[in-house]
Scaffold this active site. Structure first.
Site, PDB file in Angstrom:
ATOM      1  N   TYR A  10     -18.162  42.614 -45.009  1.00 46.20           N
ATOM      2  CA  TYR A  10     -18.622  42.967 -43.653  1.00 46.20           C
ATOM      3  C   TYR A  10     -19.321  41.786 -42.962  1.00 46.20           C
ATOM      4  O   TYR A  10     -18.826  41.258 -41.953  1.00 46.20           O
ATOM      5  CB  TYR A  10     -19.527  44.191 -43.744  1.00 46.20           C
ATOM      6  CG  TYR A  10     -20.291  44.545 -42.477  1.00 46.20           C
ATOM      7  CD1 TYR A  10     -19.691  44.476 -41.216  1.00 46.20           C
ATOM      8  CD2 TYR A  10     -21.624  44.966 -42.546  1.00 46.20           C
ATOM      9  CE1 TYR A  10     -20.396  44.812 -40.065  1.00 46.20           C
ATOM     10  CE2 TYR A  10     -22.331  45.316 -41.413  1.00 46.20           C
ATOM     11  CZ  TYR A  10     -21.720  45.222 -40.168  1.00 46.20           C
ATOM     12  OH  TYR A  10     -22.421  45.548 -39.040  1.00 46.20           O
ATOM     13  N   LEU A  32     -12.394  40.371 -53.595  1.00 44.68           N
ATOM     14  CA  LEU A  32     -11.746  41.509 -52.918  1.00 44.68           C
ATOM     15  C   LEU A  32     -12.096  42.853 -53.559  1.00 44.68           C
ATOM     16  O   LEU A  32     -11.360  43.821 -53.412  1.00 44.68           O
ATOM     17  CB  LEU A  32     -10.219  41.322 -52.856  1.00 44.68           C
ATOM     18  CG  LEU A  32      -9.725  40.144 -52.024  1.00 44.68           C
ATOM     19  CD1 LEU A  32      -8.196  40.127 -51.986  1.00 44.68           C
ATOM     20  CD2 LEU A  32     -10.272  40.190 -50.592  1.00 44.68           C
ATOM     21  N   TYR A 145     -31.781  45.717 -56.848  1.00 44.28           N
ATOM     22  CA  TYR A 145     -31.113  44.936 -55.804  1.00 44.28           C
ATOM     23  C   TYR A 145     -32.098  43.914 -55.208  1.00 44.28           C
ATOM     24  O   TYR A 145     -31.818  42.712 -55.153  1.00 44.28           O
ATOM     25  CB  TYR A 145     -30.567  45.862 -54.709  1.00 44.28           C
ATOM     26  CG  TYR A 145     -30.165  45.124 -53.461  1.00 44.28           C
ATOM     27  CD1 TYR A 145     -29.186  44.137 -53.505  1.00 44.28           C
ATOM     28  CD2 TYR A 145     -30.783  45.399 -52.239  1.00 44.28           C
ATOM     29  CE1 TYR A 145     -28.835  43.433 -52.356  1.00 44.28           C
ATOM     30  CE2 TYR A 145     -30.432  44.715 -51.093  1.00 44.28           C
ATOM     31  CZ  TYR A 145     -29.466  43.734 -51.158  1.00 44.28           C
ATOM     32  OH  TYR A 145     -29.130  43.043 -50.020  1.00 44.28           O
ATOM     33  N   ARG A 225     -36.402  51.826 -39.378  1.00 41.49           N
ATOM     34  CA  ARG A 225     -35.772  50.572 -39.795  1.00 41.49           C
ATOM     35  C   ARG A 225     -35.594  49.670 -38.583  1.00 41.49           C
ATOM     36  O   ARG A 225     -35.784  50.096 -37.440  1.00 41.49           O
ATOM     37  CB  ARG A 225     -34.375  50.849 -40.394  1.00 41.49           C
ATOM     38  CG  ARG A 225     -34.381  51.627 -41.697  1.00 41.49           C
ATOM     39  CD  ARG A 225     -34.838  50.766 -42.858  1.00 41.49           C
ATOM     40  NE  ARG A 225     -34.860  51.500 -44.102  1.00 41.49           N
ATOM     41  CZ  ARG A 225     -35.841  52.294 -44.517  1.00 41.49           C
ATOM     42  NH1 ARG A 225     -36.905  52.480 -43.757  1.00 41.49           N
ATOM     43  NH2 ARG A 225     -35.778  52.892 -45.683  1.00 41.49           N
ATOM     44  N   ARG A 286     -33.775  60.138 -49.877  1.00 41.40           N
ATOM     45  CA  ARG A 286     -32.928  59.361 -50.779  1.00 41.40           C
ATOM     46  C   ARG A 286     -33.832  58.467 -51.631  1.00 41.40           C
ATOM     47  O   ARG A 286     -34.777  57.864 -51.107  1.00 41.40           O
ATOM     48  CB  ARG A 286     -31.981  58.508 -49.920  1.00 41.40           C
ATOM     49  CG  ARG A 286     -30.858  57.859 -50.659  1.00 41.40           C
ATOM     50  CD  ARG A 286     -29.883  57.187 -49.718  1.00 41.40           C
ATOM     51  NE  ARG A 286     -30.471  56.031 -49.045  1.00 41.40           N
ATOM     52  CZ  ARG A 286     -29.808  55.229 -48.226  1.00 41.40           C
ATOM     53  NH1 ARG A 286     -28.543  55.474 -47.939  1.00 41.40           N
ATOM     54  NH2 ARG A 286     -30.382  54.201 -47.661  1.00 41.40           N
TER      55      ARG A 286
HETATM   56  N1  UDP Z   1     -29.603  57.414 -43.803  1.00 39.61           N
HETATM   57  C1  UDP Z   1     -29.399  58.769 -43.513  1.00 39.61           C
HETATM   58  N2  UDP Z   1     -28.134  59.284 -43.645  1.00 39.61           N
HETATM   59  C2  UDP Z   1     -27.073  58.536 -44.039  1.00 39.61           C
HETATM   60  C3  UDP Z   1     -27.277  57.156 -44.322  1.00 39.61           C
HETATM   61  C4  UDP Z   1     -28.556  56.635 -44.189  1.00 39.61           C
HETATM   62  O1  UDP Z   1     -30.341  59.477 -43.148  1.00 39.61           O
HETATM   63  O2  UDP Z   1     -25.962  59.059 -44.142  1.00 39.61           O
HETATM   64  C5  UDP Z   1     -30.951  56.830 -43.641  1.00 39.61           C
HETATM   65  C6  UDP Z   1     -31.509  56.215 -44.926  1.00 39.61           C
HETATM   66  O3  UDP Z   1     -32.205  57.174 -45.679  1.00 39.61           O
HETATM   67  C7  UDP Z   1     -32.416  55.116 -44.358  1.00 39.61           C
HETATM   68  C8  UDP Z   1     -31.730  54.689 -43.059  1.00 39.61           C
HETATM   69  O4  UDP Z   1     -30.842  55.756 -42.727  1.00 39.61           O
HETATM   70  O5  UDP Z   1     -33.670  55.652 -44.020  1.00 39.61           O
HETATM   71  C9  UDP Z   1     -30.927  53.404 -43.197  1.00 39.61           C
HETATM   72  O6  UDP Z   1     -30.087  53.522 -44.328  1.00 39.61           O
HETATM   73  P1  UDP Z   1     -28.883  52.542 -44.631  1.00 39.61           P
HETATM   74  O7  UDP Z   1     -28.202  53.028 -45.878  1.00 39.61           O
HETATM   75  O8  UDP Z   1     -28.040  52.393 -43.416  1.00 39.61           O
HETATM   76  O9  UDP Z   1     -29.575  51.126 -44.896  1.00 39.61           O
HETATM   77  P2  UDP Z   1     -30.731  50.684 -45.935  1.00 39.61           P
HETATM   78  O10 UDP Z   1     -32.029  50.871 -45.188  1.00 39.61           O
HETATM   79  O11 UDP Z   1     -30.617  51.499 -47.178  1.00 39.61           O
HETATM   80  O12 UDP Z   1     -30.415  49.247 -46.168  1.00 39.61           O
END
Ligand code: UDP
Length: 330
Positions: A10, A32, A145, A225, A286
């Site tokens: 990406y 890939l 990570y 974020r 999450r």
């Molecule tokens: N998030 C969500 N639903 C989704 C994917 C992400 O609510 O289907 C939330 C996730 O919990 C976080 C924010 O969106 O608070 C950004 O998540 P993403 O996975 O895009 O990026 P990260 O912050 O993990 O790098």
């Protein structure tokens, strides 16, 4: 030529376009596994792109690359980048992100290639003590990570002192959007990211959008974020590389917008941009998600004169156009 590892992925593929349009000749190295050959084929139509399929974990692949091409510098994207997966399978992350990068760095030194721009992450900061987060914020990652990326940052510092390897480390916040001309975009076979997941729920009836947690201590209970447009982000890589060429000095910069935006706000912006009511469901939090992450980006503005130009609305619009096109192409 300029070596771009992970150039079929990406962010890497958007960087390839930016460097091509600035006149660079590009060599892409990618296994890939996450990236796509279709993206490479599109990039080849834009400018002088060579592609070598290989894996950083295989030292012979990396050595062959440096034997066969005259490489002047490296932009290093290739890595695994999913927090949750890294908690479940840390070995995969340390093997690829750390050992793979060591193979790359050691081969660079052997071949006297001494300039690298490295994709780091705000996940190296861990749970923030304060926001906005500046580059001096303590780094205490809370998942493998983030730790794997911090390890490489430290290796780069030591390699600078010992071998004169100069690096710019870029700590990304949340990257969104797609190429303005819709040639490429975000394409993960198992999508976990917020904006593409919202868009997929609109395009595919079987995909319901879920908000992970609405009980955080934030303005509306959902995580906050900092969403940075991918074309703005990759432009900072070119400025970083040119800074290395000119100043020959290592440094580290945050890459974000300085705006804290909640999941609900992103969702509402998607509804406005698409002019559509979108269904959603509230789910549990999450694992590994900090409540609030956004960047202080004043350092990169002062040193490289870089500032993001594109809005979240624009990023969602380009992401949505790409998502539609990619669904049709598949
Ligand atoms: N998030 C969500 N639903 C989704 C994917 C992400 O609510 O289907 C939330 C996730 O919990 C976080 C924010 O969106 O608070 C950004 O998540 P993403 O996975 O895009 O990026 P990260 O912050 O993990 O790098």
């Amino acid at each position: 030529m300029l070596l771009i590892t992970g150039g079929a992925g990406y962010i890497g593929s958007h960087a390839v376009i930016d460097f091509l349009e600035a006149g660079y000749d590009i060599l892409i190295f990618d296994n890939l596994e996450v990236g796509h050959i279709e993206i490479i084929n599109t990039l080849k139509k834009i400018g002088n792109v060579k592609f070598e399929k290989g894996d950083l974990r295989n030292l012979a692949d990396v050595q062959k690359l440096f034997n066969n091409y005259k490489i002047d510098g490296v932009i290093h994207f290739a890595a695994y980048a999913l927090v949750e997966e890294s908690v479940k399978n840390p070995s995969k992350y340390y093997e690829n992100n750390v050992v793979g990068t060591l193979n790359l760095l050691n081969t660079m030194i052997k071949n006297d290639v001494k300039k690298i721009v490295f994709s780091s992450t705000c996940a190296t900061y861990g749970e923030p003590n304060y926001v906005p987060i500046d580059e001096n914020h303590p780094q205490n990652p809370i998942n493998p990570y983030g730790t794997s990326k911090l390890m490489v940052e430290k290796i780069l510092d030591d390699y600078d002192k010992a071998y004169d390897l100069k690096s710019i480390k870029l700590r990304y916040f949340n990257v969104v959007g797609a190429d303005s001309k819709c040639r490429i975009g975000e394409w993960h076979d198992n999508e976990t990211h917020l904006v593409p997941n919202i868009l997929k729920s609109v395009l595919q009836e079987s995909k319901e959008f879920k908000i992970f947690g609405n009980d955080y201590n934030t303005k509306d209970g959902t995580c906050v974020r900092d969403y940075i447009n991918v074309e703005d982000l990759v432009q900072a890589h070119r400025l970083s590389y040119e800074y290395l060429l000119k100043e020959n000095k290592s440094d580290v910069f945050n890459l974000g917008t300085q705006n804290g935006v909640s999941v609900k706000e992103v969702f509402e912006t998607c509804q406005n941009v698409l002019n559509k009511k979108i269904n959603y469901k509230i789910e549990n939090r999450r694992a590994g998600d900090p409540a609030m992450l956004y960047a202080d980006t004043s350092k990169i503005y002062h040193v490289l004169n870089w500032k993001p130009k594109r809005t979240l609305e624009y990023s969602i619009k380009t992401a949505s156009e790409w998502e539609k096109r990619n669904e049709q192409q598949k």
